[in-house]
Write a protein that holds these residues in place. Structure first.
Motif, mmCIF file in Angstrom:
data_model
loop_
_atom_site.group_PDB
_atom_site.id
_atom_site.type_symbol
_atom_site.label_atom_id
_atom_site.label_comp_id
_atom_site.label_asym_id
_atom_site.label_seq_id
_atom_site.Cartn_x
_atom_site.Cartn_y
_atom_site.Cartn_z
ATOM 1 N N GLY A 111 0.831 -1.215 0.000
ATOM 2 C CA GLY A 111 0.000 0.000 0.000
ATOM 3 C C GLY A 111 0.857 1.253 0.000
ATOM 4 O O GLY A 111 0.538 2.232 -0.676
ATOM 5 N N THR A 112 1.946 1.224 0.746
ATOM 6 C CA THR A 112 2.845 2.385 0.844
ATOM 7 C C THR A 112 3.465 2.687 -0.524
ATOM 8 O O THR A 112 3.467 3.825 -0.978
ATOM 9 N N GLN A 113 3.963 1.687 -1.206
ATOM 10 C CA GLN A 113 4.574 1.906 -2.527
ATOM 11 C C GLN A 113 3.508 2.202 -3.574
ATOM 12 O O GLN A 113 3.776 2.927 -4.542
ATOM 13 N N SER A 116 -6.755 -2.029 -4.790
ATOM 14 C CA SER A 116 -6.396 -2.795 -3.593
ATOM 15 C C SER A 116 -7.621 -3.608 -3.199
ATOM 16 O O SER A 116 -8.642 -3.039 -2.781
ATOM 17 N N THR A 117 -7.531 -4.925 -3.351
ATOM 18 C CA THR A 117 -8.697 -5.755 -3.002
ATOM 19 C C THR A 117 -8.985 -5.635 -1.504
ATOM 20 O O THR A 117 -10.147 -5.635 -1.101
ATOM 21 N N GLY A 118 -7.941 -5.478 -0.689
ATOM 22 C CA GLY A 118 -8.155 -5.304 0.753
ATOM 23 C C GLY A 118 -8.950 -4.035 1.038
ATOM 24 O O GLY A 118 -9.921 -4.046 1.801
ATOM 25 N N GLY A 161 -8.061 -13.477 9.489
ATOM 26 C CA GLY A 161 -6.788 -13.499 8.755
ATOM 27 C C GLY A 161 -6.794 -14.480 7.594
ATOM 28 O O GLY A 161 -5.754 -14.780 7.021
ATOM 29 N N LYS A 162 -7.985 -14.986 7.245
ATOM 30 C CA LYS A 162 -8.072 -15.952 6.132
ATOM 31 C C LYS A 162 -8.396 -15.218 4.830
ATOM 32 O O LYS A 162 -8.832 -14.071 4.845
ATOM 33 N N LEU A 163 -8.203 -15.915 3.705
ATOM 34 C CA LEU A 163 -8.526 -15.294 2.424
ATOM 35 C C LEU A 163 -10.015 -15.427 2.119
ATOM 36 O O LEU A 163 -10.637 -16.434 2.445
ATOM 37 N N GLY A 173 2.625 -0.868 14.439
ATOM 38 C CA GLY A 173 2.700 0.592 14.362
ATOM 39 C C GLY A 173 1.912 1.193 13.213
ATOM 40 O O GLY A 173 1.926 2.405 13.007
ATOM 41 N N ARG A 174 1.219 0.359 12.441
ATOM 42 C CA ARG A 174 0.500 0.909 11.282
ATOM 43 C C ARG A 174 -0.761 1.665 11.702
ATOM 44 O O ARG A 174 -1.511 1.229 12.559
ATOM 45 N N ARG A 175 -1.002 2.791 11.064
ATOM 46 C CA ARG A 175 -2.265 3.522 11.207
ATOM 47 C C ARG A 175 -2.737 3.860 9.797
ATOM 48 O O ARG A 175 -1.912 4.165 8.934
ATOM 49 N N THR A 231 -1.578 5.145 4.243
ATOM 50 C CA THR A 231 -1.000 4.351 5.317
ATOM 51 C C THR A 231 0.169 5.069 5.969
ATOM 52 O O THR A 231 0.989 5.673 5.284
ATOM 53 N N TYR A 232 0.228 4.986 7.292
ATOM 54 C CA TYR A 232 1.319 5.608 8.060
ATOM 55 C C TYR A 232 1.902 4.564 9.008
ATOM 56 O O TYR A 232 1.340 3.490 9.195
ATOM 57 N N HIS A 233 3.030 4.945 9.622
ATOM 58 C CA HIS A 233 3.587 4.118 10.696
ATOM 59 C C HIS A 233 4.033 5.054 11.810
ATOM 60 O O HIS A 233 4.638 6.096 11.527
ATOM 61 N N ASP A 247 -1.558 -15.403 11.832
ATOM 62 C CA ASP A 247 -2.381 -16.221 10.921
ATOM 63 C C ASP A 247 -2.254 -15.723 9.479
ATOM 64 O O ASP A 247 -2.187 -16.514 8.541
ATOM 65 N N ARG A 248 -2.220 -14.405 9.312
ATOM 66 C CA ARG A 248 -2.107 -13.852 7.948
ATOM 67 C C ARG A 248 -0.770 -14.243 7.319
ATOM 68 O O ARG A 248 -0.697 -14.522 6.123
ATOM 69 N N LEU A 249 0.278 -14.250 8.123
ATOM 70 C CA LEU A 249 1.591 -14.643 7.598
ATOM 71 C C LEU A 249 1.596 -16.110 7.170
ATOM 72 O O LEU A 249 2.173 -16.469 6.140
HETATM 73 P P1 AP5 Z 1 -4.826 -6.534 2.341
HETATM 74 O O1 AP5 Z 1 -5.434 -5.268 2.727
HETATM 75 O O2 AP5 Z 1 -4.362 -6.737 0.951
HETATM 76 O O3 AP5 Z 1 -3.657 -6.848 3.381
HETATM 77 P P2 AP5 Z 1 -2.231 -7.531 3.216
HETATM 78 O O4 AP5 Z 1 -1.814 -8.128 1.942
HETATM 79 O O5 AP5 Z 1 -2.210 -8.443 4.373
HETATM 80 O O6 AP5 Z 1 -1.265 -6.365 3.229
HETATM 81 P P3 AP5 Z 1 -1.293 -5.123 4.134
HETATM 82 O O7 AP5 Z 1 -2.246 -4.112 3.630
HETATM 83 O O8 AP5 Z 1 -1.425 -5.554 5.569
HETATM 84 O O9 AP5 Z 1 0.222 -4.640 3.985
HETATM 85 P P4 AP5 Z 1 0.930 -3.781 2.859
HETATM 86 O O10 AP5 Z 1 1.901 -4.646 2.133
HETATM 87 O O11 AP5 Z 1 -0.030 -2.979 2.048
HETATM 88 O O12 AP5 Z 1 1.800 -2.841 3.805
HETATM 89 P P5 AP5 Z 1 1.668 -1.277 4.121
HETATM 90 O O13 AP5 Z 1 2.119 -0.461 2.967
HETATM 91 O O14 AP5 Z 1 0.340 -0.974 4.725
HETATM 92 O O15 AP5 Z 1 -5.821 -7.749 2.665
HETATM 93 C C1 AP5 Z 1 -6.532 -7.827 3.881
HETATM 94 C C2 AP5 Z 1 -7.437 -9.042 3.879
HETATM 95 O O16 AP5 Z 1 -8.392 -8.936 2.804
HETATM 96 C C3 AP5 Z 1 -6.767 -10.393 3.631
HETATM 97 O O17 AP5 Z 1 -6.271 -10.947 4.831
HETATM 98 C C4 AP5 Z 1 -7.925 -11.213 3.047
HETATM 99 O O18 AP5 Z 1 -8.805 -11.647 4.042
HETATM 100 C C5 AP5 Z 1 -8.650 -10.189 2.196
HETATM 101 N N1 AP5 Z 1 -8.156 -10.150 0.806
HETATM 102 C C6 AP5 Z 1 -7.568 -9.088 0.172
HETATM 103 N N2 AP5 Z 1 -7.213 -9.388 -1.082
HETATM 104 C C7 AP5 Z 1 -7.580 -10.695 -1.263
HETATM 105 C C8 AP5 Z 1 -7.462 -11.600 -2.358
HETATM 106 N N3 AP5 Z 1 -6.895 -11.216 -3.501
HETATM 107 N N4 AP5 Z 1 -7.931 -12.863 -2.189
HETATM 108 C C9 AP5 Z 1 -8.500 -13.248 -1.036
HETATM 109 N N5 AP5 Z 1 -8.634 -12.453 0.029
HETATM 110 C C10 AP5 Z 1 -8.189 -11.179 -0.072
HETATM 111 O O19 AP5 Z 1 2.824 -1.170 5.232
HETATM 112 C C11 AP5 Z 1 2.695 -1.757 6.521
HETATM 113 C C12 AP5 Z 1 3.279 -0.812 7.595
HETATM 114 O O20 AP5 Z 1 4.692 -0.708 7.402
HETATM 115 C C13 AP5 Z 1 2.745 0.621 7.509
HETATM 116 O O21 AP5 Z 1 2.596 1.132 8.806
HETATM 117 C C14 AP5 Z 1 3.834 1.394 6.727
HETATM 118 O O22 AP5 Z 1 3.865 2.780 7.046
HETATM 119 C C15 AP5 Z 1 5.089 0.653 7.145
HETATM 120 N N6 AP5 Z 1 6.116 0.595 6.082
HETATM 121 C C16 AP5 Z 1 5.908 0.370 4.741
HETATM 122 N N7 AP5 Z 1 7.090 0.361 4.077
HETATM 123 C C17 AP5 Z 1 8.060 0.545 5.012
HETATM 124 C C18 AP5 Z 1 9.498 0.609 4.949
HETATM 125 N N8 AP5 Z 1 10.173 0.485 3.782
HETATM 126 N N9 AP5 Z 1 10.178 0.812 6.116
HETATM 127 C C19 AP5 Z 1 9.500 0.960 7.312
HETATM 128 N N10 AP5 Z 1 8.151 0.900 7.420
HETATM 129 C C20 AP5 Z 1 7.436 0.696 6.291
#
Ligand code: AP5
Ligand code: ZN
Length: 215
Positions: A14-16, A30-32, A56-58, A122-124, A132-134, A166-168
């Motif tokens: 999301g950040t990138q 973003s499907t999420g 945390g499931k798909l 730390g995510r908000r 997205t912030y941290h 669980d998500r991991l």
């Molecule tokens: P989704 O919203 O897609 O969540 P995710 O893949 O688990 O990814 P995140 O949004 O948690 O992380 P991100 O990689 O975007 O990281 P971010 O930039 O926020 O999906 C949520 C749920 O929806 C799934 O569990 C599932 O149930 C469902 N779903 C969605 N799509 C689906 C699909 N296709 N099929 C089935 N189910 C689906 O960064 C994280 C934090 O780190 C932030 O605070 C940010 O500020 C910080 N940060 C980012 N980059 C850096 C860096 N370089 N250094 C330090 N901090 C950083």
């Protein structure tokens, strides 16, 4: 340009996406975020998705594939788009291929599990925009408020420590196989780039690594 962002939960997709969509003037899909908006609006889709997401499931492939197909058929996707969080299973990747969508680049953001838990804690987020912030790595200008609207930031329901684990697990079982899937595709298809970046670097360094990979 048509991009796919691939990476574990919290890797920084999301950040990138915020930076890439501005740079290339394409929408972020973003499907999420789409599912979270459906939950907030209490639509039938949201009601179905909530239980899976909170655990945390798909969400099922059938629901997600329909959602993405409809979205990429919209006029603002005519010049390209960035997929964030899709595809996330081999059947989803097969469906995208079968739909004849020509992807230009897969961008894999690689971050080890040990760093992920810290990132989630730390995510908000600003729910309306998905910004997205941290608390430490990317703090908002005013504590607890979105930089652009001044509205409140929240913590995502699925960022609780036990759900993160669980998500991991789900990521390693169901999504990580796409790394092999797309490196193989890129080896067969000269117009598809596979770019892997080290996501543990600072946010602007990750941006630069992606841009140099795209050149
Ligand atoms: P989704 O919203 O897609 O969540 P995710 O893949 O688990 O990814 P995140 O949004 O948690 O992380 P991100 O990689 O975007 O990281 P971010 O930039 O926020 O999906 C949520 C749920 O929806 C799934 O569990 C599932 O149930 C469902 N779903 C969605 N799509 C689906 C699909 N296709 N099929 C089935 N189910 C689906 O960064 C994280 C934090 O780190 C932030 O605070 C940010 O500020 C910080 N940060 C980012 N980059 C850096 C860096 N370089 N250094 C330090 N901090 C950083
Ligand atoms: Zn995200």
């Amino acid at each position: 340009m048509k991009f796919i962002l691939l990476g574990a939960p919290g890797a920084g997709k999301g950040t990138q996406a915020q930076f890439l969509t501005k740079k290339f003037d394409i929408p972020q899909i973003s499907t999420g975020d789409m599912l979270r908006a459906a939950i907030k609006a209490e639509t039938p889709l949201g009601k179905q998705a909530k239980e899976f997401m909170d655990a945390g499931k798909l969400v099922t492939d059938e629901i997600i594939i329909g959602l993405v197909k409809d979205r990429i058929a919209e006029p603002d996707c005519a010049n390209g788009f960035l997929l964030d969080g899709f595809p996330r299973t081999v059947p989803q990747a097969d469906a995208l291929k079968a739909a004849g969508v020509d992807i230009d680049a897969i961008i894999e953001i690689d971050v080890p599990d040990s760093e992920i838990v810290n990132r989630m804690a730390g995510r908000r987020v600003h729910p309306a925009s998905g910004r997205t912030y941290h608390l430490t790595y990317n703090p908002p200008k005013v504590e607890g408020k979105d930089d652009e609207t001044g509205e409140d930031l929240i913590q995502r329901d699925d960022d609780k420590a036990d759900v993160v684990l669980d998500r991991l697990k789900v990521y390693h079982e169901q999504t990580a196989p796409l790394i092999g899937y797309y490196t193989d595709e890129a080896a067969k298809n000269a117009s598809l780039k596979y770019i892997k970046v080290d996501g543990t670097q600072a946010i602007d360094k990750v941006e630069n690594a992606i841009l140099s990979g795209l050149k």
